[in-house]
Motif scaffolding. Structure first.
Motif, PDB file in Angstrom:
ATOM      1  N   GLU A 282       0.843  -1.197   0.000  1.00 12.00           N
ATOM      2  CA  GLU A 282       0.000   0.000   0.000  1.00 12.00           C
ATOM      3  C   GLU A 282       0.878   1.246   0.000  1.00 12.00           C
ATOM      4  N   VAL A 283       0.516   2.182  -0.852  1.00 11.92           N
ATOM      5  CA  VAL A 283       1.294   3.412  -1.019  1.00 11.92           C
ATOM      6  C   VAL A 283       0.556   4.576  -0.377  1.00 11.92           C
ATOM      7  N   CYS A 284       1.290   5.380   0.378  1.00 10.71           N
ATOM      8  CA  CYS A 284       0.719   6.576   0.980  1.00 10.71           C
ATOM      9  C   CYS A 284       0.262   7.531  -0.119  1.00 10.71           C
ATOM     10  N   HIS A 285      -0.969   8.012  -0.017  1.00 10.56           N
ATOM     11  CA  HIS A 285      -1.518   8.884  -1.034  1.00 10.56           C
ATOM     12  C   HIS A 285      -0.922  10.286  -0.996  1.00 10.56           C
ATOM     13  N   ARG A 286      -0.172  10.587   0.047  1.00 10.00           N
ATOM     14  CA  ARG A 286       0.354  11.945   0.206  1.00 10.00           C
ATOM     15  C   ARG A 286       1.841  12.037  -0.135  1.00 10.00           C
ATOM     16  N   CYS A 287       2.612  10.988   0.138  1.00 11.78           N
ATOM     17  CA  CYS A 287       4.049  11.063  -0.114  1.00 11.78           C
ATOM     18  C   CYS A 287       4.566   9.971  -1.040  1.00 11.78           C
ATOM     19  N   GLY A 288       3.740   8.926  -1.265  1.00  8.68           N
ATOM     20  CA  GLY A 288       4.161   7.879  -2.180  1.00  8.68           C
ATOM     21  C   GLY A 288       4.982   6.783  -1.547  1.00  8.68           C
ATOM     22  N   ASP A 289       5.263   6.873  -0.250  1.00  9.59           N
ATOM     23  CA  ASP A 289       6.023   5.820   0.427  1.00  9.59           C
ATOM     24  C   ASP A 289       5.139   4.599   0.668  1.00  9.59           C
ATOM     25  N   LEU A 290       5.786   3.464   0.889  1.00  8.12           N
ATOM     26  CA  LEU A 290       5.062   2.226   1.184  1.00  8.12           C
ATOM     27  C   LEU A 290       4.617   2.237   2.638  1.00  8.12           C
ATOM     28  N   GLN A 291       3.499   2.850   2.901  1.00  8.88           N
ATOM     29  CA  GLN A 291       2.934   2.899   4.236  1.00  8.88           C
ATOM     30  C   GLN A 291       1.479   3.337   4.120  1.00  8.88           C
ATOM     31  N   HIS A 292       0.726   3.189   5.201  1.00  8.73           N
ATOM     32  CA  HIS A 292      -0.663   3.624   5.188  1.00  8.73           C
ATOM     33  C   HIS A 292      -0.725   5.152   5.214  1.00  8.73           C
ATOM     34  N   THR A 293      -1.684   5.723   4.505  1.00  9.20           N
ATOM     35  CA  THR A 293      -1.812   7.180   4.431  1.00  9.20           C
ATOM     36  C   THR A 293      -2.018   7.805   5.809  1.00  9.20           C
ATOM     37  N   LEU A 294      -2.713   7.092   6.717  1.00  8.86           N
ATOM     38  CA  LEU A 294      -2.940   7.628   8.060  1.00  8.86           C
ATOM     39  C   LEU A 294      -1.653   7.708   8.871  1.00  8.86           C
ATOM     40  N   LEU A 295      -0.580   7.061   8.387  1.00  2.79           N
ATOM     41  CA  LEU A 295       0.707   7.117   9.086  1.00  2.79           C
ATOM     42  C   LEU A 295       1.683   8.021   8.339  1.00  2.79           C
ATOM     43  N   HIS A 296       1.146   8.927   7.538  1.00  4.82           N
ATOM     44  CA  HIS A 296       1.974   9.852   6.765  1.00  4.82           C
ATOM     45  C   HIS A 296       2.827  10.711   7.694  1.00  4.82           C
ATOM     46  N   ALA A 297       4.095  10.828   7.364  1.00  7.19           N
ATOM     47  CA  ALA A 297       5.036  11.581   8.196  1.00  7.19           C
ATOM     48  C   ALA A 297       5.166  13.021   7.698  1.00  7.19           C
ATOM     49  N   VAL A 298       5.498  13.919   8.613  1.00 12.50           N
ATOM     50  CA  VAL A 298       5.726  15.322   8.275  1.00 12.50           C
ATOM     51  C   VAL A 298       7.097  15.735   8.768  1.00 12.50           C
ATOM     52  N   ASN A 299       7.640  16.797   8.177  1.00  9.32           N
ATOM     53  CA  ASN A 299       8.921  17.343   8.613  1.00  9.32           C
ATOM     54  C   ASN A 299       8.746  18.090   9.921  1.00  9.32           C
ATOM     55  N   ASN A 300       9.845  18.474  10.512  1.00  9.14           N
ATOM     56  CA  ASN A 300       9.799  19.214  11.775  1.00  9.14           C
ATOM     57  C   ASN A 300       9.033  20.531  11.631  1.00  9.14           C
ATOM     58  N   GLY A 301       9.030  21.088  10.416  1.00  3.55           N
ATOM     59  CA  GLY A 301       8.331  22.339  10.193  1.00  3.55           C
ATOM     60  C   GLY A 301       6.839  22.169  10.030  1.00  3.55           C
ATOM     61  N   GLY A 302       6.359  20.923  10.061  1.00  5.82           N
ATOM     62  CA  GLY A 302       4.934  20.686   9.946  1.00  5.82           C
ATOM     63  C   GLY A 302       4.463  20.440   8.528  1.00  5.82           C
ATOM     64  N   ARG A 303       5.408  20.478   7.539  1.00  8.83           N
ATOM     65  CA  ARG A 303       5.014  20.261   6.163  1.00  8.83           C
ATOM     66  C   ARG A 303       5.199  18.795   5.790  1.00  8.83           C
ATOM     67  N   SER A 304       4.377  18.343   4.853  1.00  5.82           N
ATOM     68  CA  SER A 304       4.477  16.967   4.400  1.00  5.82           C
ATOM     69  C   SER A 304       5.803  16.724   3.712  1.00  5.82           C
ATOM     70  N   LYS A 305       6.338  15.538   3.897  1.00  3.05           N
ATOM     71  CA  LYS A 305       7.553  15.170   3.193  1.00  3.05           C
ATOM     72  C   LYS A 305       7.246  15.003   1.715  1.00  3.05           C
ATOM     73  N   SER A 306       8.097  15.499   0.862  1.00  2.00           N
ATOM     74  CA  SER A 306       7.886  15.369  -0.574  1.00  2.00           C
ATOM     75  C   SER A 306       8.348  14.002  -1.038  1.00  2.00           C
ATOM     76  N   PRO A 307       7.652  13.431  -2.035  1.00  2.00           N
ATOM     77  CA  PRO A 307       8.077  12.140  -2.556  1.00  2.00           C
ATOM     78  C   PRO A 307       9.486  12.243  -3.105  1.00  2.00           C
ATOM     79  N   SER A 308      10.298  11.252  -2.821  1.00  5.43           N
ATOM     80  CA  SER A 308      11.679  11.272  -3.291  1.00  5.43           C
ATOM     81  C   SER A 308      11.803  10.417  -4.540  1.00  5.43           C
ATOM     82  N   ASN A 309      12.927  10.542  -5.230  1.00  6.39           N
ATOM     83  CA  ASN A 309      13.213   9.732  -6.419  1.00  6.39           C
ATOM     84  C   ASN A 309      13.852   8.397  -6.050  1.00  6.39           C
ATOM     85  N   LYS A 310      14.072   8.193  -4.736  1.00  3.00           N
ATOM     86  CA  LYS A 310      14.688   6.962  -4.287  1.00  3.00           C
ATOM     87  C   LYS A 310      13.681   5.837  -4.336  1.00  3.00           C
ATOM     88  N   PRO A 311      14.146   4.570  -4.426  1.00  2.18           N
ATOM     89  CA  PRO A 311      13.223   3.448  -4.447  1.00  2.18           C
ATOM     90  C   PRO A 311      12.321   3.487  -3.201  1.00  2.18           C
TER      91      PRO A 311
END
Length: 317
Positions: A282-311
């Motif tokens: 399952e892919v997070c709908h907000r960042c694209g990582d392999l995790q549940h969307t309800l467990l989406h992580a944010v940066n210390n500044g409160g902004r969502s982490k941007s999807p990376s080009n890494k696997p």
């Protein structure tokens, strides 16, 4: 006492999942379906050795003898006999068992039917149920194998009672409930019902008739696994749509901690496995990582982490 002390102080080690348990989980996932009325239908997890090297023998004659003896014994107490008959009559009235033809399927001397001998457990001190009908799926046939011998038991999914009691201390209010006729809320696939047969004389009949149980049956060894697994499946089917407001207000780390504390996988929020066993894609709908969307992580500044080009990789607690 010394051994118990060591067990309490010892760091818990995740239990290894056996091949049989892995088979039960995969078989459940592949064969379980939900009907239009909301009920689930399951298949019985037969062992791979059945019916080639492990076979069943005749069981109807044994079940008939047991039923006759039981009724003869209960005839000495009309009240107990009435309770016994009412229990089975309720199965008929609620559609949890249906009348069947009186025969057994035999192919190359191998029986593909099983009749459950009935027993009555009497508890005179009970204020509610003084008589309980027991379906004996462990009664061996002439091949020295019973229905429970040819079925996988399945993994133990019930939460540890101590853990449940300790979790109660985390909240100001707790609720304790009971699911009425829990096993009987789950249907067994029609192709497997011939292994859940029994003999019974209905109140409207003067002869003993054959019946098939249509639901998960207490006494069959895989029944606890199937019942708890269905509860978890129901929770998984509804969790994404019905996440509690209090959970949504938690930050990333608090959500993960809450998920672990309540027994959910910290990657996908499933209750059927733990983090180290997770195989979710399952892919997070907000960042694209392999995790549940309800467990989406944010940066210390409160902004969502941007999807990376890494696997893509799973978040590991």
């Amino acid at each position: 006492m010394l051994q118990k002390l060591w067990e309490v102080e010892e760091i818990s080690v995740p239990k290894l999942v056996s091949e049989a348990d892995e088979f039960c989980e995969q078989y459940f996932a592949d064969t379980t379906r939900r009907l239009s009325d909301g009920r689930y239908m399951v298949r019985l997890p037969f062992k791979s050795e059945f019916p080639e090297s492990v076979t069943l023998g005749p069981s109807r004659t044994t079940a008939m003898g047991q039923y006759v003896r039981l009724h003869k014994s209960l005839s000495k107490d009309s009240d107990l006999r009435k309770q016994h008959d009412n229990v089975l009559q309720e199965y008929v009235d609620l559609g949890h068992m249906t009348e069947a033809e009186p025969f057994e399927v035999i192919i190359k001397n191998k029986y593909f039917f099983f009749y459950l001998p009935l027993h009555a457990v009497v508890r005179p001190e009970s204020k509610t149920t003084k008589l309980r009908v027991v379906f004996n799926a462990s009664r061996r046939t002439t091949t020295q194998f019973s229905l429970n011998d040819v079925l996988h038991k399945g993994p133990t999914l019930q939460s540890d009672l101590l853990g449940i009691l300790l979790n109660w201390r985390l909240y100001k209010y707790v609720f304790n409930g009971d699911i009425e006729k829990m096993y009987r809320q789950i249907l067994v696939h029609p192709d497997d019902r011939q292994y859940q047969r029994l003999l019974f004389r209905p109140q409207s009949s003067s002869i003993i008739k054959d019946f098939e149980l249509k639901t998960v049956t207490f006494g069959v060894n895989c029944a606890p696994f199937l019942a708890i697994r269905i509860l978890r499946q129901l929770a998984e089917d509804y969790l994404p749509q019905r996440a509690p407001t209090k959970f949504l207000k938690l930050d990333f780390l608090e959500r993960r901690q809450a998920a672990r504390r309540m027994g959910y996988c910290a990657n996908c929020l499933a209750s059927t496995h733990r983090l180290h066993e997770c195989k979710s894609n399952e892919v997070c709908h907000r960042c694209g990582d392999l995790q549940h969307t309800l467990l989406h992580a944010v940066n210390n500044g409160g902004r969502s982490k941007s999807p990376s080009n890494k696997p893509k990789s799973k978040v590991v607690a």
